[in-house]
Design an enzyme around this catalytic site. Structure first.
Site, short mmCIF file in Angstrom:
data_model
loop_
_atom_site.label_atom_id
_atom_site.label_comp_id
_atom_site.label_asym_id
_atom_site.label_seq_id
_atom_site.Cartn_x
_atom_site.Cartn_y
_atom_site.Cartn_z
N ASP A 147 0.86 -1.18 0.00
CA ASP A 147 0.00 0.00 0.00
C ASP A 147 0.90 1.24 0.00
OD1 ASP A 147 -1.72 2.11 0.62
OD2 ASP A 147 -2.93 0.91 1.98
N HIS A 148 0.83 2.01 -1.07
CA HIS A 148 1.72 3.16 -1.21
C HIS A 148 1.42 4.27 -0.21
CE1 HIS A 148 5.05 4.78 -3.36
NE2 HIS A 148 4.80 4.14 -4.49
#
Length: 430
Positions: free
Chosen positions: A400-401
């Site tokens: 998850d950026h």
């Protein structure tokens, strides 16, 4: 008379499917006697009866979906059940579990045993065909959809267990034999209807199980909420395979490869905790856990499940191995608890078990990362400037950026990869 309603099974579950009844009408049960196995979106659970008495009614056949709060069974007065059983015993009939004298009612009457055994007299019982042992919900559904009578099959599994291939062989036998009896029998499954967009007939429609609905909801939420990114690396796992073999002895199989991998993944998460947390969208905070519950993707007849090794950071490699084996067996038997299925903080997925090199996986929401390991195969690899045959695998990390940038994700992936390539050195630092 008491009616037992399907109880709240927790985790927001609103319904359950009756897998099989453990009792039948006329059975005498005690409090906490198991009466049915039901399948939820999480697992298969055994329901105990909260009442003592005689089973008066079963509200639904096996395969029926029952909403929470709706009737499951009706239990009558236990004294009345015992009285009726004694009346039958006194008429000269044989009470199940006991003998009778030639003089009929002259023998001493006994109260029926409180169990899942029917109190119906043997002289009046009509022999019935019992359904053989079937564990897999997938096998039951396959048989139900194809209208295969499980009672007519002989299981090829251990102790007569009916497995998927038994049902598939019966379906294949029908396809081969039915056309020869009449020319009007179609060789293909009857179409359900026509789909407007393509104009093609529909082959079949299969209702989604509660478990499949839960999986779809989780994966859809992951795709819609998480801005994910993927990074991967090829790894020389020769030393890791050698280490695993060195731990094996004639009396001790030693920890498996997955346990060794899990040990290094846990160490990496402790070093890079950004990947071991979740996003609290309501409070707009990034949360990191103090400890690791390592989720392990396991393919079962019910679909893909991700049970978690609780407190993986506190276990030895042997401890991890034992817990992985236990959870895998429970997943295949449908005996995982809701806690085991929902408590993971990070997922390790062994794609290699499917014979593939890698995959761009979907993160198991609300987790923020998943690490995949591809198959380990012999490939050419340059070692010290020379070409050699080594055991190569691929690691792929989907993250998850929002919780970290590419540098942190790459550093975690490189840490795990280095541990795979130099496991002895990595263990020395743990």
């Amino acid at each position: 008379m008491n009616t037992f309603l399907l109880p709240d099974l927790g985790e927001g579950l609103t319904e359950a499917e009756i897998v099989r009844w453990l009792v039948k009408v006329g059975d005498v049960v005690a409090v906490d006697t198991p009466i049915a196995e039901v399948e939820t979106a999480k697992s298969i659970v055994e329901l105990p009866c909260p009442y003592a008495g005689v089973i008066e009614e079963l509200h639904g056949e096996a395969g029926t979906t029952v909403p929470v709060g709706k009737p499951l069974i009706t239990v009558g007065d236990p004294d009345g059940a015992a009285y009726r059983a004694e009346e039958r015993a006194g008429s000269g009939n044989v009470l199940v579990g006991y003998g009778t004298t030639e003089s009929g009612g002259a023998g001493r009457r006994r109260r029926p045993r409180v169990s899942g055994t029917s109190v119906a007299p043997a002289a009046e019982k009509v022999p019935e065909r019992r359904v053989p042992l079937v564990i897999s919900p997938l096998v039951r559904r396959l048989a139900r959809d194809a209208e295969v009578d499980l009672r007519a099959l002989t299981g090829s599994g251990p102790d007569g267990l009916i497995v998927r291939r038994d049902v598939e062989l019966e379906i294949a036998r029908r396809v081969q034999t039915e056309p020869s009896t009449t020319q009007t029998v179609p060789t293909q499954p009857v179409a359900v209807g026509f789909e407007a967009r393509t104009g093609l007939p529909e082959l079949r429609r299969t209702p989604m199980s509660g478990f499949r609905k839960a999986v779809i909801a989780t994966l859809s939420r992951s795709r819609s909420e998480i801005p994910e990114a993927t990074t991967w690396v090829d790894v020389d796992a020769t030393a890791l395979v050698d280490l695993r073999e060195s731990l094996r002895s004639a009396t001790d199989p030693g920890p498996g490869l997955l346990a060794l991998m899990a040990r290094f993944v846990v160490a990496g998460l402790l070093k890079y905790p950004e990947l071991n947390g979740y996003v609290d969208t309501e409070r707009e905070e990034l949360v990191q856990y103090d400890g690791v519950n390592l989720g392990l993707a396991a393919q079962t007849d019910r679909g893909l499940m991700v049970p978690a090794v609780a407190g993986a950071h506190a276990l030895t490699t042997r401890g991890l191995d034992a817990e992985i084996r236990r959870l895998t067996a429970s997943a295949r038997d449908g005996r995982l608890t809701q806690q085991e299925l929902t408590s993971g903080t990070f997922t390790l997925n062994n794609y290699g078990s499917f014979g593939v090199d890698g995959s761009a996986a979907i993160i198991n929401h609300p987790q923020v990362a998943i690490l995949g390991v591809g198959r380990i195969i012999d490939r050419p690899w340059v070692v010290d400037g020379e070409l050699a045959i080594r055991k190569l695998t691929q690691l792929s990390l989907v993250f998850d950026h929002r919780v970290c940038d590419g540098g942190t994700a790459a550093a975690f992936l490189r840490f795990v990869a280095d541990a795979f390539e130099n496991p002895a050195s990595a263990f020395a630092d743990l």
